[in-house]
Scaffold this motif. Structure first.
Motif, PDB file in Angstrom:
ATOM      1  N   ARG A 138       0.835  -1.213   0.000  1.00 34.21           N
ATOM      2  CA  ARG A 138       0.000   0.000   0.000  1.00 34.21           C
ATOM      3  C   ARG A 138       0.868   1.260   0.000  1.00 34.21           C
ATOM      4  O   ARG A 138       0.453   2.309  -0.489  1.00 34.21           O
ATOM      5  CB  ARG A 138      -0.923   0.015   1.221  1.00 34.21           C
ATOM      6  CG  ARG A 138      -2.051  -0.996   1.182  1.00 34.21           C
ATOM      7  CD  ARG A 138      -3.015  -0.814   2.354  1.00 34.21           C
ATOM      8  NE  ARG A 138      -4.010  -1.892   2.349  1.00 34.21           N
ATOM      9  CZ  ARG A 138      -3.988  -2.945   3.139  1.00 34.21           C
ATOM     10  NH1 ARG A 138      -3.017  -3.070   4.048  1.00 34.21           N
ATOM     11  NH2 ARG A 138      -4.910  -3.875   3.053  1.00 34.21           N
ATOM     12  N   THR A 141       3.102   2.008  -3.936  1.00 34.50           N
ATOM     13  CA  THR A 141       2.455   2.195  -5.234  1.00 34.50           C
ATOM     14  C   THR A 141       3.295   3.118  -6.095  1.00 34.50           C
ATOM     15  O   THR A 141       4.161   3.859  -5.601  1.00 34.50           O
ATOM     16  CB  THR A 141       1.060   2.792  -5.057  1.00 34.50           C
ATOM     17  OG1 THR A 141       1.197   4.090  -4.442  1.00 34.50           O
ATOM     18  CG2 THR A 141       0.166   1.906  -4.186  1.00 34.50           C
ATOM     19  N   ARG A 160       9.263  -4.100  -4.096  1.00 39.83           N
ATOM     20  CA  ARG A 160       7.835  -4.377  -4.235  1.00 39.83           C
ATOM     21  C   ARG A 160       7.603  -5.790  -4.766  1.00 39.83           C
ATOM     22  O   ARG A 160       6.725  -6.513  -4.284  1.00 39.83           O
ATOM     23  CB  ARG A 160       7.221  -3.331  -5.156  1.00 39.83           C
ATOM     24  CG  ARG A 160       5.713  -3.323  -5.216  1.00 39.83           C
ATOM     25  CD  ARG A 160       5.228  -2.039  -5.888  1.00 39.83           C
ATOM     26  NE  ARG A 160       5.617  -1.949  -7.291  1.00 39.83           N
ATOM     27  CZ  ARG A 160       5.464  -0.858  -8.038  1.00 39.83           C
ATOM     28  NH1 ARG A 160       4.948   0.250  -7.507  1.00 39.83           N
ATOM     29  NH2 ARG A 160       5.814  -0.853  -9.303  1.00 39.83           N
ATOM     30  N   GLU A 187      -5.231  -4.183  -2.158  1.00 43.59           N
ATOM     31  CA  GLU A 187      -6.354  -3.457  -2.751  1.00 43.59           C
ATOM     32  C   GLU A 187      -7.561  -3.398  -1.823  1.00 43.59           C
ATOM     33  O   GLU A 187      -8.482  -2.616  -2.057  1.00 43.59           O
ATOM     34  CB  GLU A 187      -6.767  -4.122  -4.067  1.00 43.59           C
ATOM     35  CG  GLU A 187      -5.667  -4.200  -5.111  1.00 43.59           C
ATOM     36  CD  GLU A 187      -5.202  -2.825  -5.565  1.00 43.59           C
ATOM     37  OE1 GLU A 187      -6.034  -1.879  -5.555  1.00 43.59           O
ATOM     38  OE2 GLU A 187      -4.013  -2.690  -5.907  1.00 43.59           O
TER      39      GLU A 187
END
Length: 528
Positions: A138, A141, A160, A187
């Motif tokens: 989160r 991004t 990531r 998500e």
């Protein structure tokens, strides 16, 4: 140092939603040592959190000996110790000395239920790591990392991908152990949220897609920092998923398994010359064969789980703990005669993988609580290849890394996939790979096999000889149809001295009752 730097610097952070809700609405920071805003302001901060994701597989808390534990109950034993218990203790490879005292009776007897402490511990350790990975993602991004330089962004994209790999890895354990499980990703909202339950096939498809999506982002094989994954780890996990796909989804994927085995055998890895060097205190030097380890260190990953459990727990009877680089033997587990019987010569004179301690030990186990019954196994030690002790003999904590993925397993997956009808490999090459393992084990060609010897029955036995106590046995027996039922009986299977048939429902573990009560979207696995 064997492990990633600053492994615990930000261990108090990053569980999902820690700094959300009313604090953000009041536009103030919590009065703790640091905040997520500060942590994610630098690339080093991101790397420190990434280290915590890796560490979630190695340790169970923030202080020495798993103090200030991440989670309560049996989860404080740590990921690897719990995984070992669920993958090995119900099989022919382990008999546990105090099943009643350590709440392992149901695990050993294959009679667990939805309130079992160890079953729940594995489930919650998996989802703890998932939560850490989701929170990291989160904050990683494209939008949130756009403030960094191009070269820093390139590094962050690799971090990531590593986080996505670690999430895929623990989700693969969820698929294998629990079947139909909750699914949550970065998500999904933080806070009050009931994750949907995915079928085993849906979870398989998700993990497969994640690994394929990141494989070209991860560094090339042998190019990442020690203890971190390269794309070879993604290839290995894909090969393992495809090998078990028929169990997980009902659809065989042996050709796909061979595709990724071929990638791995062409990636520059070679077998370590001495088998025992893969399981000792300086096995961090064996990057030629070990594709991905859980990195452990007696000074920095001070846990009573991890390989300390596998070294000290295996010291029983008249064994002397300091001979193996630790202060004390715990007398926790031995093995059963059926596993010993996988070796034509259990003395280790011919096949040197047969590392049994027999002095004062009986072959038969009439009483599981008697640590002198059942041969001891000497696989993991806290001695280096030159005979020196690990770095923390004073506290009896092991430096030995856990080799979660290694080339030998790739060779055996290749051979099995060929025998099961996969395209992209040959029986001749499979024989060559197996003989490489046997030449290492025997020290010469005396143990070599012919193509006619290469059968599925042989492969299951060879996997036992090569990979015992590496958390594969339960999964292997299930794939070969010999874990439950009566096709293969070993001492104490089903809690009976001479063994008994076991209900097929025990091929997967149940969803913990507490999670069923908390999440209305969940249904229990069949027959529990």
């Amino acid at each position: 140092m064997k492990i990633i730097k600053s492994l615990y610097v930000f261990g108090i952070l990053m569980i999902a939603g820690l700094f959300s809700s009313c604090l953000s609405e009041l536009n103030q920071y919590p009065t703790v040592e640091t905040t997520s805003t500060k942590v994610y302001s630098t690339v080093d901060g991101y790397k420190s959190v990434l280290a915590k994701l890796y560490a979630s597989l190695a340790i169970a808390g923030q202080e020495k000996g798993d103090g200030d534990t991440d989670l309560g109950g049996k989860t404080s034993s740590g990921y690897l110790r719990i995984l070992f218990n669920l993958q090995e203790i119900p099989t022919d490879e382990v008999v546990y000395t105090w099943p009643g005292g350590d709440a392992l009776t149901n695990i050993q007897n294959m009679s667990w239920n939805s309130t079992d402490e160890w079953v729940s511990a594995m489930y919650y350790r998996i989802y703890y790591t998932v939560a850490l990975c989701n929170e990291f993602l989160r904050n990683a991004t494209d939008e949130k990392i756009s403030k960094f330089t191009d070269s820093e962004i390139a590094d962050l994209k690799i971090y990531r991908a590593e986080a996505r790999f670690l999430r895929a890895l623990v989700y693969s354990h969820a698929i294998d152990l629990f079947g139909n499980v909750p699914f949550v990703s970065e998500e999904d909202p933080v806070g009050a949220f009931f994750p949907p339950q995915y079928s085993r096939t849906q979870m398989f498809d998700y993990v497969e897609s994640e690994l394929k999506d990141i494989e070209e982002i991860l560094p090339l094989p042998l190019q990442n920092e020690y203890g971190r994954v390269s794309r070879a780890a993604a290839w290995f996990l894909l090969a393992k998923l495809y090998l078990n796909a028929e169990v997980y989804t009902g659809t065989a994927r042996y050709t796909d398994c061979l595709t990724y085995c071929n990638k791995l055998t062409s990636a520059g890895y070679t077998l370590e010359g001495t088998y025992k060097n893969l399981f000792n205190a300086d096995n961090n030097l064996r990057t030629n064969e070990i594709i991905y380890p859980i990195a452990l260190d007696g000074q920095h990953t001070t846990t009573w789980g991890g390989t300390t459990y596998l070294v000290s727990g295996a010291i029983v009877g008249s064994m002397v703990a300091t001979d193996y680089g630790v202060q004390s033997g715990w007398g926790s587990f031995r093995t059963l005669k059926e596993f010993v019987g996988q070796f034509a010569d259990p003395t280790g004179t011919t096949d040197k993988r047969a590392s049994f301690y027999t002095d004062g030990q009986t072959l038969d186990v009439d009483d599981v609580t008697d640590e002198t019954q059942g041969y001891a196994i000497v696989k993991y030690t806290n001695k280096t290849s030159t005979g020196a002790n690990g770095s923390n003999l004073a506290d009896g904590l092991a430096d030995t890394d856990y080799p979660m993925m290694r080339l030998a397993d790739v060779y055996l997956m290749y051979a099995e996939a060929v025998l099961r009808g996969g395209s992209g490999g040959t029986k001749s090459q499979a024989k060559s790979y197996v003989n490489l393992l046997r030449e290492r084990a025997y020290g010469n060609e005396s143990g070599n096999i012919e193509e006619s010897d290469l059968t599925l029955k042989f492969i299951l036995a060879e996997r036992a000889r090569e990979l015992y106590w590496e958390c594969t046995r339960r999964t292997d027996l299930i794939r070969f149809g010999e874990f439950t039922g009566s096709s293969y009986i070993w001492q104490w299977k089903g809690g009976v001295k001479d063994g008994t048939s076991v209900n097929d429902k025990y091929n997967i573990y149940p969803i913990p009752a507490a999670d069923l009560a908390a999440n209305p979207n969940l249904k229990q696995n069949t027959d529990y």
